[in-house]
Design a protein around this motif. Structure first.
Motif, PDB file in Angstrom:
ATOM      1  N   VAL A 117       0.852  -1.183   0.000  1.00  0.00           N
ATOM      2  CA  VAL A 117       0.000   0.000   0.000  1.00  0.00           C
ATOM      3  C   VAL A 117       0.890   1.236   0.000  1.00  0.00           C
ATOM      4  O   VAL A 117       1.824   1.324   0.799  1.00  0.00           O
ATOM      5  CB  VAL A 117      -0.914   0.032   1.243  1.00  0.00           C
ATOM      6  N   THR A 118       0.625   2.169  -0.881  1.00  0.00           N
ATOM      7  CA  THR A 118       1.347   3.440  -0.839  1.00  0.00           C
ATOM      8  C   THR A 118       0.402   4.520  -0.326  1.00  0.00           C
ATOM      9  O   THR A 118      -0.812   4.455  -0.538  1.00  0.00           O
ATOM     10  CB  THR A 118       1.885   3.848  -2.224  1.00  0.00           C
ATOM     11  N   GLY A 119       0.973   5.485   0.363  1.00  0.00           N
ATOM     12  CA  GLY A 119       0.137   6.528   0.922  1.00  0.00           C
ATOM     13  C   GLY A 119       0.944   7.688   1.452  1.00  0.00           C
ATOM     14  O   GLY A 119       2.156   7.788   1.221  1.00  0.00           O
ATOM     15  N   TYR A 120       0.258   8.547   2.166  1.00  0.00           N
ATOM     16  CA  TYR A 120       0.900   9.720   2.763  1.00  0.00           C
ATOM     17  C   TYR A 120       0.991   9.484   4.261  1.00  0.00           C
ATOM     18  O   TYR A 120       0.006   9.143   4.916  1.00  0.00           O
ATOM     19  CB  TYR A 120       0.087  10.983   2.484  1.00  0.00           C
ATOM     20  N   ALA A 121       2.201   9.659   4.814  1.00  0.00           N
ATOM     21  CA  ALA A 121       2.411   9.500   6.251  1.00  0.00           C
ATOM     22  C   ALA A 121       3.015  10.762   6.818  1.00  0.00           C
ATOM     23  O   ALA A 121       3.875  11.400   6.197  1.00  0.00           O
ATOM     24  CB  ALA A 121       3.327   8.303   6.527  1.00  0.00           C
ATOM     25  N   LEU A 122       2.565  11.132   7.996  1.00  0.00           N
ATOM     26  CA  LEU A 122       3.081  12.328   8.642  1.00  0.00           C
ATOM     27  C   LEU A 122       4.521  12.122   9.093  1.00  0.00           C
ATOM     28  O   LEU A 122       4.910  11.024   9.494  1.00  0.00           O
ATOM     29  CB  LEU A 122       2.221  12.685   9.861  1.00  0.00           C
ATOM     30  N   GLY A 123       5.312  13.182   9.009  1.00  0.00           N
ATOM     31  CA  GLY A 123       6.672  13.123   9.506  1.00  0.00           C
ATOM     32  C   GLY A 123       7.662  12.441   8.596  1.00  0.00           C
ATOM     33  O   GLY A 123       8.776  12.141   8.994  1.00  0.00           O
ATOM     34  N   VAL A 124       7.294  12.180   7.342  1.00  0.00           N
ATOM     35  CA  VAL A 124       8.169  11.477   6.403  1.00  0.00           C
ATOM     36  C   VAL A 124       8.725  12.446   5.374  1.00  0.00           C
ATOM     37  O   VAL A 124       7.979  13.247   4.806  1.00  0.00           O
ATOM     38  CB  VAL A 124       7.415  10.340   5.687  1.00  0.00           C
ATOM     39  N   SER A 125      10.025  12.368   5.139  1.00  0.00           N
ATOM     40  CA  SER A 125      10.689  13.126   4.075  1.00  0.00           C
ATOM     41  C   SER A 125      10.340  14.610   4.106  1.00  0.00           C
ATOM     42  O   SER A 125       9.981  15.216   3.102  1.00  0.00           O
ATOM     43  CB  SER A 125      10.317  12.544   2.703  1.00  0.00           C
ATOM     44  N   GLY A 126      10.431  15.180   5.286  1.00  0.00           N
ATOM     45  CA  GLY A 126      10.224  16.612   5.409  1.00  0.00           C
ATOM     46  C   GLY A 126       8.774  17.046   5.422  1.00  0.00           C
ATOM     47  O   GLY A 126       8.468  18.233   5.348  1.00  0.00           O
ATOM     48  N   SER A 127       7.847  16.082   5.512  1.00  0.00           N
ATOM     49  CA  SER A 127       6.437  16.447   5.582  1.00  0.00           C
ATOM     50  C   SER A 127       6.107  16.962   6.973  1.00  0.00           C
ATOM     51  O   SER A 127       6.964  17.096   7.830  1.00  0.00           O
ATOM     52  CB  SER A 127       5.561  15.233   5.237  1.00  0.00           C
ATOM     53  N   SER A 128       4.825  17.241   7.197  1.00  0.00           N
ATOM     54  CA  SER A 128       4.392  17.816   8.468  1.00  0.00           C
ATOM     55  C   SER A 128       4.925  17.026   9.650  1.00  0.00           C
ATOM     56  O   SER A 128       5.005  15.805   9.620  1.00  0.00           O
ATOM     57  CB  SER A 128       2.865  17.844   8.514  1.00  0.00           C
ATOM     58  N   ALA A 129       5.292  17.724  10.719  1.00  0.00           N
ATOM     59  CA  ALA A 129       5.951  17.090  11.868  1.00  0.00           C
ATOM     60  C   ALA A 129       5.070  16.099  12.596  1.00  0.00           C
ATOM     61  O   ALA A 129       5.571  15.217  13.268  1.00  0.00           O
ATOM     62  CB  ALA A 129       6.428  18.170  12.838  1.00  0.00           C
ATOM     63  N   GLY A 130       3.777  16.206  12.494  1.00  0.00           N
ATOM     64  CA  GLY A 130       2.963  15.244  13.215  1.00  0.00           C
ATOM     65  C   GLY A 130       1.508  15.632  13.326  1.00  0.00           C
ATOM     66  O   GLY A 130       0.828  15.193  14.255  1.00  0.00           O
ATOM     67  N   SER A 131       1.002  16.451  12.436  1.00  0.00           N
ATOM     68  CA  SER A 131      -0.404  16.825  12.493  1.00  0.00           C
ATOM     69  C   SER A 131      -0.952  17.005  11.085  1.00  0.00           C
ATOM     70  O   SER A 131      -0.214  17.306  10.150  1.00  0.00           O
ATOM     71  CB  SER A 131      -0.584  18.122  13.292  1.00  0.00           C
ATOM     72  N   TRP A 132      -2.254  16.780  10.946  1.00  0.00           N
ATOM     73  CA  TRP A 132      -2.903  16.929   9.659  1.00  0.00           C
ATOM     74  C   TRP A 132      -3.308  18.386   9.441  1.00  0.00           C
ATOM     75  O   TRP A 132      -3.741  19.061  10.373  1.00  0.00           O
ATOM     76  CB  TRP A 132      -4.138  16.040   9.578  1.00  0.00           C
ATOM     77  N   ASP A 133      -3.153  18.854   8.207  1.00  0.00           N
ATOM     78  CA  ASP A 133      -3.635  20.182   7.845  1.00  0.00           C
ATOM     79  C   ASP A 133      -4.315  20.089   6.482  1.00  0.00           C
ATOM     80  O   ASP A 133      -4.410  19.007   5.895  1.00  0.00           O
ATOM     81  CB  ASP A 133      -2.496  21.209   7.835  1.00  0.00           C
ATOM     82  N   ALA A 134      -4.810  21.212   5.995  1.00  0.00           N
ATOM     83  CA  ALA A 134      -5.588  21.207   4.761  1.00  0.00           C
ATOM     84  C   ALA A 134      -4.818  20.615   3.589  1.00  0.00           C
ATOM     85  O   ALA A 134      -5.385  19.915   2.740  1.00  0.00           O
ATOM     86  CB  ALA A 134      -6.041  22.626   4.425  1.00  0.00           C
ATOM     87  N   SER A 135      -3.509  20.861   3.528  1.00  0.00           N
ATOM     88  CA  SER A 135      -2.727  20.398   2.378  1.00  0.00           C
ATOM     89  C   SER A 135      -2.478  18.896   2.421  1.00  0.00           C
ATOM     90  O   SER A 135      -2.659  18.198   1.414  1.00  0.00           O
ATOM     91  CB  SER A 135      -1.401  21.149   2.296  1.00  0.00           C
ATOM     92  N   ASN A 136      -2.061  18.354   3.574  1.00  0.00           N
ATOM     93  CA  ASN A 136      -1.745  16.926   3.569  1.00  0.00           C
ATOM     94  C   ASN A 136      -2.984  16.034   3.689  1.00  0.00           C
ATOM     95  O   ASN A 136      -2.957  14.874   3.297  1.00  0.00           O
ATOM     96  CB  ASN A 136      -0.694  16.566   4.630  1.00  0.00           C
ATOM     97  N   ILE A 137      -4.084  16.573   4.220  1.00  0.00           N
ATOM     98  CA  ILE A 137      -5.324  15.795   4.238  1.00  0.00           C
ATOM     99  C   ILE A 137      -5.766  15.498   2.804  1.00  0.00           C
ATOM    100  O   ILE A 137      -6.232  14.403   2.490  1.00  0.00           O
ATOM    101  CB  ILE A 137      -6.440  16.550   4.993  1.00  0.00           C
ATOM    102  N   GLU A 138      -5.585  16.461   1.919  1.00  0.00           N
ATOM    103  CA  GLU A 138      -6.004  16.313   0.529  1.00  0.00           C
ATOM    104  C   GLU A 138      -4.886  15.781  -0.376  1.00  0.00           C
ATOM    105  O   GLU A 138      -5.084  15.615  -1.576  1.00  0.00           O
ATOM    106  CB  GLU A 138      -6.500  17.657  -0.020  1.00  0.00           C
ATOM    107  N   SER A 139      -3.720  15.521   0.183  1.00  0.00           N
ATOM    108  CA  SER A 139      -2.572  15.115  -0.634  1.00  0.00           C
ATOM    109  C   SER A 139      -2.848  13.824  -1.402  1.00  0.00           C
ATOM    110  O   SER A 139      -3.427  12.877  -0.867  1.00  0.00           O
ATOM    111  CB  SER A 139      -1.341  14.928   0.250  1.00  0.00           C
TER     112      SER A 139
END
Length: 399
Positions: free
Chosen positions: A314-336
């Protein structure tokens, strides 16, 4: 002019033949072994051909079949043969982080508006527990130290400080000394208007549930592919040696999880570009013992499939990976819709068990140095989708 056309046709056919050979064998990937003359006299060329083989197969893997293209044009889901569909018994729990019975933690708010934490852990390596309440900036508001009993069972009821945003658990073998994070960036608490505390539900949980509950093909989750090469001798032999003597698929999946987490090292240097790209083909990961998330997931899937257990990547978006958000969901990564992580779902006892070997492995390669703490986490083995969604968003099931 005819000669040019014939040459063009010949080149197209030759390229097509090479692509078929490349997709179904390791001829070009292992060019140094298959044609020793090139490997011995032109090692750099052999390496370039091997890397090109990977890139070509990566591109080929994303080419949809005619039926998939038609379904895409029509805007519908590609139907799965009912005889090939995996039924899915969805385990639901508002409290448990994982369904793995030997290591799990449950978190709930009791009638007195206090946090009730209980579960079972390793009575030796993780006998002592530190429970911490943190605010939004990560500052510790309060903490408690507790110990499990001789069987590893523990329970603690705690007052929740005002301004609490996050709850974390650290474990260690001694009451004093070093503790490692057991549950972190995972449990978030929030208050309702009437002052009642509750464990926050991830904003991507509903999306993940819809994706998780979609019908999935059993046969597709058993195939041997270029990168999930379950039929490769090294994969088959390793899988057989790790699962020999085990009778249940659950125990086999656990044994394979533990081996991958213990023996494969997350190559941080390959992410920064200071070393070559980490391998992602399962047999190469076995050989080099290094990978990033896709390599971990492909290897685990290949080992499971070699043991006769259906397993998806399964591929997906995970928080805190490769410079992404430190640990919380926001408008941009929720829709990523851009994947930055990979994990697995393995089919056992009529349900898809969620496994993330990358996040359960504590092995790292950084600045050319390999390091591990000798422990394997089970926080992401048979993870509860509700809590898994706190930092994972499902995007795609890899073919």
């Amino acid at each position: 002019m005819k000669h040019i056309k014939r040459l063009f046709v010949f080149l197209v056919l030759a390229a097509a033949a090479a692509a078929v050979i490349n997709a179904n064998t390791r001829f070009f990937k292992d060019i140094d072994k298959n044609i020793p003359f090139i490997g011995e006299n032109y090692p750099q060329l052999a390496e370039q051909i091997s890397e090109l083989s990977d890139r070509v197969n990566e591109a080929i893997s994303h080419i949809p079949s005619p039926s998939e293209m038609l379904a895409k044009i029509r805007g519908v889901e590609l139907p799965i043969d009912p005889e090939d569909t995996a039924s899915n018994i969805y385990y639901s729990s508002d409290t448990m982080l994982t369904f793995y019975s030997a290591r799990n933690t449950s978190v709930e708010i009791n009638e007195d508006n206090e946090l009730d934490v209980y579960g079972v852990t390793d009575p030796e390596a993780e006998k002592y527990l530190v429970f911490r309440f943190l605010d939004e900036s990560g500052e510790v508001l309060d903490q408690y130290v507790d110990a499990s009993d001789d069987e590893g069972k523990f329970r603690r009821i705690m007052y929740i400080p005002d301004k609490t945003h996050q709850f974390a658990v650290f474990t260690g073998p001694e009451r004093y000394g070093e503790f490692s994070s057991s549950v972190y960036d995972y449990i978030f608490l929030e208050q309702t208007a009437d002052g009642r505390w509750q464990v926050a539900v991830s904003p991507v949980y509903e999306h993940n549930t819809a994706e998780y509950e979609k019908p999935k093909s059993i046969s597709a989750a058993q195939k041997s592919t270029y990168s999930i090469c379950a039929d490769e001798a090294s994969v088959r032999e390793l899988s057989a040696s790790l699962t020999g003597g085990l009778t249940s698929d659950y125990d086999k999946a656990l044994a394979l999880h533990d081996w991958v987490c213990e023996n494969i090292y997350y190559d941080s240097d390959s992410i920064t570009g200071s070393t070559n790209t980490a391998p992602y083909v399962a047999s190469d990961v076995i050989e080099t013992k290094r990978a990033v998330c896709l390599g971990y997931a492909n290897l685990y899937a290949a080992l499971c499939r070699a043991a006769g257990i259906p397993c998806n990547v399964v591929t997906g978006y995970a928080l805190g990976v490769s410079g992404s958000s430190a640990g919380s969901w926001d408008a941009s990564n929720i829709e990523s819709t851009e994947a930055n992580h990979a994990w697995n779902e393995v089919y056992i006892d009529s349900r898809w068990v969620i496994v993330d070997t990358t996040w359960d492995s504590r092995n790292r390669i950084e600045n050319g140095e390999a390091a591990n703490d000798g422990n394997v986490s089970h926080l992401y083995f048979d993870a509860n989708l509700r809590f898994f969604s706190a930092n994972h968003k499902i995007l795609e099931y890899v073919r």
